[in-house]
Motif scaffolding. Structure first.
Motif, PDB file in Angstrom:
ATOM      1  N   THR A 147       0.816  -1.210   0.000  1.00 21.77           N
ATOM      2  CA  THR A 147       0.000   0.000   0.000  1.00 21.77           C
ATOM      3  C   THR A 147       0.857   1.270   0.000  1.00 21.77           C
ATOM      4  O   THR A 147       0.336   2.353  -0.202  1.00 21.77           O
ATOM      5  N   GLY A 148       2.152   1.123   0.233  1.00 24.18           N
ATOM      6  CA  GLY A 148       3.053   2.265   0.203  1.00 24.18           C
ATOM      7  C   GLY A 148       4.498   1.806   0.167  1.00 24.18           C
ATOM      8  O   GLY A 148       4.819   0.711   0.627  1.00 24.18           O
TER       9      GLY A 148
ATOM     10  N   ARG B 284       8.595   3.394   0.667  1.00 23.00           N
ATOM     11  CA  ARG B 284       9.571   4.452   0.932  1.00 23.00           C
ATOM     12  C   ARG B 284      10.945   3.835   0.740  1.00 23.00           C
ATOM     13  O   ARG B 284      11.192   2.714   1.185  1.00 23.00           O
TER      14      ARG B 284
END
Length: 174
Positions: A123-124, A126
């Protein structure tokens, strides 16, 4: 543990059944999965500016790190776990030089109950890559050479990563 991309937006992982992480995932399926690589400590003298004493250099670390925010789905069905392992083996041993992965044939039939799988919906993401990109190419090349000479831990892959990046980073700005 093995991780393998499953399809766009998913990762596949399997872990030993006694792993304490299962309790946390049962309580909250939102997980953070972190991977890192090519980590190397860079001593201060290697980073000293020209015309300054080597002891005035400030140490740092070079590394690559990625954090995936995910929603975890447990994979406990024996056939689904076997399929997860088949996908991982297709990636890690693409020549097929392993026994068939089946719920009713050795050796995997007796091992499947000892693992649980996770399908991680990403979902994400980094990411951070730290390689002194702000330094001149000559400096970064010299550090890569020193890493190769030192040859400890992940020095060689870190040096390789540094050299690979030299031409892909824009011109150094004084």
């Amino acid at each position: 543990m093995f991780i393998q991309p499953w399809n766009a937006g998913h990762l596949l992982v399997h872990l030993a059944r006694p792993n304490p992480v299962w309790t946390a995932i049962d309580n909250d399926p939102n997980v953070l999965f972190t991977v890192f690589g090519d980590y190397a400590f860079i001593p201060g003298p290697w980073r000293a500016k020209p015309d300054t004493p080597p002891a005035d250099g400030v140490p740092t670390s070079y590394y690559a790190a990625v954090q995936f925010t995910c929603r975890a789905t447990l994979v406990d069905d024996p056939e689904d776990k076997a399929e997860l392992l088949r996908r991982q083996m297709a990636h890690f041993q693409p020549d097929g030089d392993h026994a068939p992965i089946s719920v009713d044939q050795p050796p995997y039939d007796r091992m499947l109950p000892g693992i649980r799988g996770l399908r991680l919906e990403v979902t994400g993401v980094r990411a951070k890559f730290t390689y002194d990109d702000h330094k001149p190419v000559g400096h970064r090349t010299a550090v890569a050479d020193r890493l190769t000479e030192r040859g400890q831990g992940l020095d060689a892959p870190t040096a390789h990563q540094q050299r690979r990046r030299l031409g892909r980073i824009g011109p150094w700005k004084p």
